[in-house]
Design an enzyme around this catalytic site. Structure first.
Site, PDB file in Angstrom:
ATOM      1  N   ASP A 187       0.852  -1.203   0.000  1.00 30.85           N
ATOM      2  CA  ASP A 187       0.000   0.000   0.000  1.00 30.85           C
ATOM      3  C   ASP A 187       0.881   1.244   0.000  1.00 30.85           C
ATOM      4  OD1 ASP A 187      -2.492   1.165  -0.156  1.00 30.85           O
ATOM      5  OD2 ASP A 187      -2.676   1.417   2.008  1.00 30.85           O
ATOM      6  N   ASP A 535      13.517  43.409   9.914  1.00 28.50           N
ATOM      7  CA  ASP A 535      13.086  44.421  10.891  1.00 28.50           C
ATOM      8  C   ASP A 535      13.796  44.178  12.227  1.00 28.50           C
ATOM      9  OD1 ASP A 535      11.680  46.665  11.693  1.00 28.50           O
ATOM     10  OD2 ASP A 535       9.924  45.528  12.349  1.00 28.50           O
TER      11      ASP A 535
END
Length: 735
Positions: A187, A535
């Site tokens: 799977d 900043d």
């Protein structure tokens, strides 16, 4: 090569005829018709002796925190262990209702438990506990915070073949280990490949795995996700571990191109394509990648790479993997190309909001049939790793308070969980307040952002991805009421850096070096991850407590920060950045990094001189300040400069160079003698101007800078084509 996520992947593709199969029946004769054996259980019975721990677990030992996923016969929860020896630890709890499980699903569930109990591998999810009640089965697994590889594909991070190679190589090792135990995975798909917080993979969901008795034994049951099925699974002629290598090829193709190799308009057409279609091979892939795909897409499993006696060694020897050091990879010493944006331990930002927004409730199970309990007799398990070598329980981890992070966009009311106190600070787009969490009485700060003025998604993502760094503010919680976003962070009790320094009676050059070293390390870390703060004024650098210890500094306020993105707005892995980013993009990134270094230079200058380099006070006009900044001239004589070391002056000059591309990088700052040789620096007291005068001048400097440039507006990334293509196929559970 950079990987183009193609809208229509078939143009310019070479059609590759796949080898014809001897003895394979056509799709119409086999795989596309319902099998008369479909309802017959052909799973192999598995029994394992599992060494028990000190006590068997039960549901009362786990606190339900969130729903992570839900399927037709059960749920997956995020849980916290509340009993020793591992109290406080987070797990994923898979709860399956016996009454709603068909017989074959019941066997699959027991199989998943048996497989996981027997497997211990760095790239396979670990089972910690397994137990049952009258109506339910419980699997307690690793909680992997990074979500699944499906999410990475659907969000389309820009990656290269080298990046894909990393995931495929880890996957090959995980599959090889399962095959060595006689386990066929069956799977294999992106949904079942999870990522941990560092970005390494873990295989999960073993409900369709089959343990073969020997290599001659084949399985016949029809299982797995159709697009990833090998031809021999589709036509039910029996399959072995080589079926996993076909699925592995499908996954590789999808990761490299953004499309599945065989996908029709419905299930029947897809199965026909798997059995008969020629493969479209994208020519933008390297010859090595194309060669591996051709070797994996052999319809005759006996001819498929990985099916021989050497198994996965055939895959590992392929030229596509020539750059992989398999030993380092196994030891997890190779850095993953992508780090998921996860922060706190009970963080589920990477799981589907449809599930995570539900109230966690382990609903009572319907009484099962009498035979069901017999089937699961002996279904309990405690990982031996939870015991010390002498058999004594481990000491519990530090207790975690019960604040459960809420998903961004969940529309829960912030005031339901917190009491808002006084305002701490006010900005252009937000305000910051102290708040108290009602359930625990713990104090935090909350940044309230006006969504009409600023999109906070970039700031949130950066804080989630990098907030675990010790010197970056930690994001604790996120709320969104439609108009405002509330970012709950740790509270900075120690105040601003400059306040603390300038109020000290004694502050020396040596102490300044320790401060710069701590902040410089943090900025270097951000820059190395492609993040610029933009900043870095001193008011955004704060102490988390009142100790004044440099290690207690935090860089805050990432409202202007950016992650390096491609022109299409997608994030890029380091490999992509190094090889394929346009020069102008890198130049802009270098400019932004230079701005961060300039801000650190301003801070260093102020710590040493006792005043700012370009502003005399709050009354200076923006024009005056910008003129001084543009000239690149500042004084390094008089006052404190008469006693400051020459190495300090050299470092300041190189950090404040007028040309951003000629400034030192953060890495070079950390390598400068003034930082590396702190013990040689003077310890004499530095004098400074009045605190308010210095802070006023600093505020005037950054106000002038911000007035000189327009504020860029960050826009959210639109849903990708790949996400739209696959959204209808989202799995019901990611575990």
């Amino acid at each position: 090569m950079p990987l183009a996520q193609l809208k229509e992947p078939w143009p310019l593709m070479e059609l590759v005829p796949l080898d014809p199969e001897n003895g394979q029946t056509s799709g119409e004769e086999a795989g596309l018709q319902p099998s008369k054996d479909e309802g017959v259980l052909k799973e192999i019975s598995i029994t394992h002796h599992v060494k028990a721990g000190s006590e068997k677990a039960d549901p009362s030992h786990f606190e339900l925190l969130k729903v992570l996923g839900q399927g037709s016969f059960g749920k997956v929860f995020l849980v916290r262990k509340v009993t020793r020896p591992d109290s406080g630890h987070l797990y994923a709890m898979k709860v399956l209702k016996k009454a709603t499980l068909k017989v074959r699903d019941r066997v699959r569930t027991k199989m998943e438990r048996d497989i996981l109990a027997d497997v211990n591998h760095p790239f396979v999810v670990k089972l910690h506990y397994a137990f049952q009640t009258e109506g339910k089965l419980y699997l307690i697994l690793d909680f992997l915070r990074g979500g699944d590889l499906f999410t990475r594909l659907s969000k389309e991070v820009m990656f290269t073949e080298e990046d894909v190679k990393f995931y495929l190589a880890e996957l090959a090792l995980g599959l090889d280990h399962l095959h060595s135990l006689g386990i066929i995975y069956r799977d294999l798909k992106p949904e079942n490949i999870l990522l941990d917080e560092e970005g390494h993979i873990k295989l999960t969901d073993f409900g369709l795995s089959k343990e073969a008795i020997d290599h001659e034994k084949k399985a016949y049951s029809f299982c797995g996700t159709v697009e990833y099925m090998a031809p021999e699974v589709v036509n039910r002629q029996g399959h072995s571990h080589s079926a996993d290598w076909w699925s592995y090829g499908v996954l590789m193709f999808e990761m490299l191109t953004g499309s599945l190799p065989f996908q029709g308009k419905d299930r029947k057409e897809t199965m026909t394509l798997i059995l008969k279609a020629k493969l479209g091979m994208p020519q933008f892939l390297s010859t090595e990648a194309q060669s591996l795909l051709r070797a994996l897409f052999k319809r005759n499993p006996a001819n498929r790479l990985g099916s021989g006696p050497d198994g996965a060694e055939e895959i590992k020897r392929h030229v596509f993997y020539s750059t992989i050091d398999w030993n380092k990879l196994y030891r997890r010493e190779i850095k993953p190309p992508f780090k998921p944006a996860v922060a706190q331990p009970d963080d589920t930002f990477y799981f589907d909001t449809e599930f995570t927004s539900r109230t966690p409730k382990d609903s009572p199970g319907i009484p099962p049939s009498a035979g069901a309990h017999q089937l699961f007799r002996g279904f309990s398990f405690v990982a031996t790793g939870l015991m010390e070598d002498d058999g004594k329980p481990r000491a519990p981890q530090a207790p975690l308070h019960s604040v459960v992070q809420q998903l961004h966009g969940k529309n829960l009311v912030f005031s339901d969980g917190y009491v808002v106190k006084e305002t701490i600070g006010v900005g252009s787009y937000s305000e910051c307040k102290r708040c108290v969490h009602k359930a625990t009485n713990m104090e935090y700060a909350v940044k309230v952002i006006d969504k009409s003025k600023r999109d906070p998604s970039e700031e949130i993502e950066i804080l989630l991805r990098y907030g675990q760094h010790p010197n970056i503010i930690t994001l604790k919680d996120v709320y969104d009421d439609g108009k405002h976003v509330y970012l709950v962070t740790e509270l900075m009790r120690g105040g601003e850096l400059l306040d603390k320094i300038l109020r000290q009676k004694f502050f020396s050059e040596r102490e300044a070096s320790f401060v710069l070293h701590t902040i410089g390390k943090t900025v270097e870390y951000l820059h190395s991850q492609g993040v610029v703060h933009r900043d870095l004024k001193p008011s955004n650098i704060l102490y988390v407590d009142e100790s004044g210890n440099p290690e207690c500094l935090r860089i805050c306020d990432f409202g202007f920060a950016k992650q390096l993105r491609a022109e299409n707005g997608l994030l890029m892995t380091p490999c992509y950045t190094a090889n394929f980013v346009a020069p102008e993009v890198l130049k802009r990134q270098g400019y932004d990094e230079g701005c961060d270094i300039w801000s650190l230079g301003i801070l260093l200058y102020t710590m040493l001189a006792g005043y700012t380099p370009f502003a005399n006070g709050p009354s200076d006009t923006p024009e005056e300040i910008l003129t001084r900044i543009g000239s690149g001239k500042f004084t390094l004589s008089g006052g404190n400069w008469n006693t400051v070391s020459e190495t300090a002056k050299d470092l300041v000059s190189k950090m404040l160079h007028v040309d951003p591309h000629q400034r030192l990088t953060a890495k070079q700052v950390l390598q400068h003698p003034w930082v590396t040789q702190k013990d040689k620096l003077p310890q004499s007291q530095l004098s400074h101007q009045d605190l308010q005068l210095v802070k006023g001048a600093m505020a005037a400097t950054y106000s002038a800078l911000n007035s000189s440039k327009p504020t860029p507006q960050l826009k959210p990334i639109e849903s990708s084509i790949l996400a739209q293509r696959r959204v209808r196929k989202l799995p019901s559970t990611t575990l």
